[in-house]
Scaffold this motif. Structure first.
Motif, short mmCIF file in Angstrom:
data_model
loop_
_atom_site.label_atom_id
_atom_site.label_comp_id
_atom_site.label_asym_id
_atom_site.label_seq_id
_atom_site.Cartn_x
_atom_site.Cartn_y
_atom_site.Cartn_z
N ASP A 138 71.72 57.05 51.09
CA ASP A 138 70.93 55.83 51.01
C ASP A 138 71.73 54.67 51.60
O ASP A 138 72.72 54.91 52.31
CB ASP A 138 70.48 55.56 49.57
CG ASP A 138 71.64 55.39 48.57
OD1 ASP A 138 72.72 54.93 48.97
OD2 ASP A 138 71.44 55.71 47.38
N GLU B 219 73.70 52.64 50.25
CA GLU B 219 74.95 52.34 49.57
C GLU B 219 75.94 53.49 49.56
O GLU B 219 77.12 53.27 49.33
CB GLU B 219 74.68 51.96 48.11
CG GLU B 219 74.07 50.59 47.93
CD GLU B 219 73.94 50.20 46.47
OE1 GLU B 219 73.83 48.99 46.21
OE2 GLU B 219 73.95 51.09 45.59
N ASN C 126 69.18 57.00 45.79
CA ASN C 126 68.26 55.91 45.50
C ASN C 126 67.01 55.92 46.36
O ASN C 126 66.04 55.22 46.04
CB ASN C 126 68.98 54.57 45.66
CG ASN C 126 69.97 54.33 44.55
OD1 ASN C 126 69.60 54.19 43.39
ND2 ASN C 126 71.26 54.28 44.89
N ASP D 120 62.55 53.31 40.13
CA ASP D 120 63.14 51.98 40.36
C ASP D 120 62.99 51.55 41.82
O ASP D 120 63.99 51.42 42.55
CB ASP D 120 64.62 51.99 39.96
CG ASP D 120 65.23 50.60 39.90
OD1 ASP D 120 64.49 49.62 40.10
OD2 ASP D 120 66.45 50.50 39.69
N ALA E 77 62.40 48.66 42.94
CA ALA E 77 62.99 47.34 43.16
C ALA E 77 64.42 47.44 43.67
O ALA E 77 64.84 46.64 44.52
CB ALA E 77 62.95 46.53 41.87
N ARG E 78 65.15 48.42 43.18
CA ARG E 78 66.54 48.58 43.66
C ARG E 78 66.56 48.96 45.13
O ARG E 78 67.35 48.44 45.92
CB ARG E 78 67.27 49.63 42.84
CG ARG E 78 68.72 49.78 43.25
CD ARG E 78 69.51 50.70 42.36
NE ARG E 78 70.90 50.74 42.76
CZ ARG E 78 71.81 51.54 42.24
NH1 ARG E 78 71.47 52.37 41.26
NH2 ARG E 78 73.06 51.52 42.67
N ALA E 79 65.66 49.86 45.53
CA ALA E 79 65.57 50.24 46.93
C ALA E 79 65.17 49.06 47.80
O ALA E 79 65.71 48.86 48.90
CB ALA E 79 64.57 51.38 47.10
N SER E 80 64.25 48.23 47.32
CA SER E 80 63.83 47.05 48.07
C SER E 80 65.00 46.10 48.31
O SER E 80 65.15 45.55 49.41
CB SER E 80 62.71 46.32 47.32
OG SER E 80 61.55 47.10 47.26
N ALA E 81 65.81 45.91 47.28
CA ALA E 81 66.97 45.02 47.43
C ALA E 81 67.96 45.56 48.45
O ALA E 81 68.54 44.81 49.24
CB ALA E 81 67.65 44.84 46.07
N MET E 82 68.17 46.88 48.45
CA MET E 82 69.07 47.49 49.43
C MET E 82 68.56 47.28 50.85
O MET E 82 69.32 46.94 51.77
CB MET E 82 69.18 48.99 49.17
CG MET E 82 69.99 49.39 47.98
SD MET E 82 70.14 51.20 47.99
CE MET E 82 70.81 51.45 46.36
N THR F 47 60.00 43.70 50.65
CA THR F 47 61.33 43.16 50.41
C THR F 47 61.29 41.66 50.69
O THR F 47 60.32 41.16 51.29
CB THR F 47 62.38 43.82 51.32
OG1 THR F 47 62.33 43.21 52.62
CG2 THR F 47 62.16 45.32 51.45
#
Length: 317
Positions: free
Chosen positions: A163, A165, A171, A180, A182-187, A211
Motif C-alpha cells: 500500500d 505506507e 490497507n 476503514d 478513511a485511512r486509505a483516503s488519507a494515504m 480524498t
C-alpha cells in the motif's frame, strides 16, 4: 503489532505516502501493472505477448517469485522480469537476504490463520534455498525499488507492491477497505496520486475513494499467476490506457484513461502439472494454494468492484 515471522512488518519495508509525491519515473500511453505472478512461467509468457502486441509498458510490482523453487524456473522468471520495470515485493526482499526474522515478510493480518502463515514461511525458506544458487540474480532483486510513479495521459499513478505506507501493507485490501476506507483516503491524498496500483493481498479490488484532493482510484490486480475468482482459471493484470482493451473482466473510465482488470490466460494443465512436480501433495504450497489454482478462491467478481456512482463501471458478460 505482533512481531512473529510472517506477521511482522520489518521497519525497512516502510515509507511515507509522500514518497509518491514526486516526478514520474515512467511515461506511458498504455501501462500494465503485473503483480503476483508467483513464478508461473505460462502467465509470464501470456502477459509479455499481450504487451508486445500493444506496445505497452510493463511494470512487475512484486512477488513475481513464489512457486518457482525449481532452479530453471527461478532463473527464467527472474532473467525475464528484470529486463522490464520491476519492484520488489516481500518475496523478492526476503529471498535476497538471509534474515529469517520476518519469515515470508507477508505481514499477514489477524484474519489469516496461523497454519497458512507457517506454510508461507516454509515456502519462502525453500525458495531462498533456490535463490542462493543465483547470487547475481539475488543481488539484483535486493536492489529493486519499493515504489514507482507513472504518468499516463494527465494522471499520476502510484505503484507499489503493498500500500502507500508499506511494501507488505494490507490497507488497500478488500477487507481493510471495507473496515476503514478513511485511512486509505488519507494515504492517497498524501501520496498525491490519482490512481494507486498494487497487489500483495492476493484478491483483486477496484475502489474509488473521495480524498481532500478529489477522487482517487485504488486498483489491486490480485494475482497474475493464479485464478482470482471462483470457478475461473486465468490470472489478472491491471491495464491503464487511453483506449479500452475490449476484453477486460471489468473496468472504469477515470479521467482521460480507462482502468481495467484484464485476463492473463495461461496453459492451466501445463502449469498445474509443473506445480505438482515442484510442490507435491502435502507440501506447504500444495496445502495452501493447489485448490485455488484448480478452482479459484471463494471470491466473486462483484466483491472486487466498488467504483461508486461517478465511475462508469463495465464488466464482461
Amino acid at each position: 503489532m505482533v512481531s512473529t515471522p510472517g506477521r511482522s512488518c520489518p521497519r525497512h519495508y516502510r515509507y511515507s505516502p509522500a514518497v509518491f509525491a514526486r516526478p514520474a519515473n515512467i511515461e506511458a500511453r498504455s501501462l500494465y501493472v503485473v503483480g503476483g505472478l508467483y513464478g508461473n512461467p505460462f502467465a509470464l509468457e501470456a502477459v509479455l505477448a499481450r504487451a508486445r502486441c500493444e506496445g505497452a509498458t510493463l511494470v512487475f510490482n512484486g512477488d513475481f517469485n513464489w512457486f518457482d523453487a525449481a532452479p530453471a524456473d527461478f532463473e527464467r522468471i527472474n532473467e525475464t522480469v528484470l529486463d522490464q520495470f520491476a519492484l520488489r515485493g516481500n518475496v523478492e526482499t526476503e529471498i535476497s537476504g538471509e534474515d529469517a526474522g520476518a519469515g515470508c515478510g507477508c505481514g499477514y493480518p489477524e484474519w489469516v490463520g496461523d497454519a497458512e502463515v507457517q506454510r508461507s514461511n516454509a515456502i519462502l525458506a525453500g525458495l531462498r534455498e533456490t535463490a542462493r544458487k543465483f547470487p547475481h540474480l539475488r543481488s539484483r532483486l535486493g536492489e529493486l525499488p519499493m515504489h514507482l510513479v507513472a504518468h499516463v495521459e494527465d494522471l499520476r499513478v502510484g505503484i507499489a507492491h503493498g500500500d502507500a505506507e508499506s511494501l507488505a501493507g494490507w490497507n488497500f485490501s478488500h477487507e481493510a477497505l471495507q473496515q476503514d476506507p478513511a485511512r486509505a483516503s488519507a494515504m492517497l491524498a498524501a501520496a498525491e496520486v490519482d490512481i494507486f496500483a498494487c497487489t500483495h493481498t492476493c484478491l483483486p479490488v477496484m475502489r474509488a475513494l473521495d480524498t481532500p484532493r478529489g477522487r482517487s482510484l485504488i486498483v489491486n490486480n490480485g494475482a497474475a499467476g493464479m485464478p482470482n475468482f471462483r470457478g475461473t482459471r486465468v490470472g489478472l493484470a491491471t491495464r491503464i490506457a487511453v483506449e479500452s482493451s475490449g476484453d477486460a473482466l471489468y473496468g472504469t473510465r477515470f479521467g482521460a484513461v480507462v482502468v481495467e482488470a484484464v485476463p492473463v490466460p495461461y496453459d492451466h494443465d501445463a502449469w498445474l502439472a509443473r506445480f505438482d512436480r515442484v510442490w507435491p501433495e502435502g507440501s506447504p504450497a500444495a496445502l495452501s494454494y493447489r485448490k485455488r489454482i484448480v478452482s479459484g478462491p471463494a471470491y466473486e467478481l462483484d466483491q472486487a468492484l466498488r467504483v461508486g456512482p461517478s465511475g462508469a463501471l463495465s464488466r464482461a458478460a
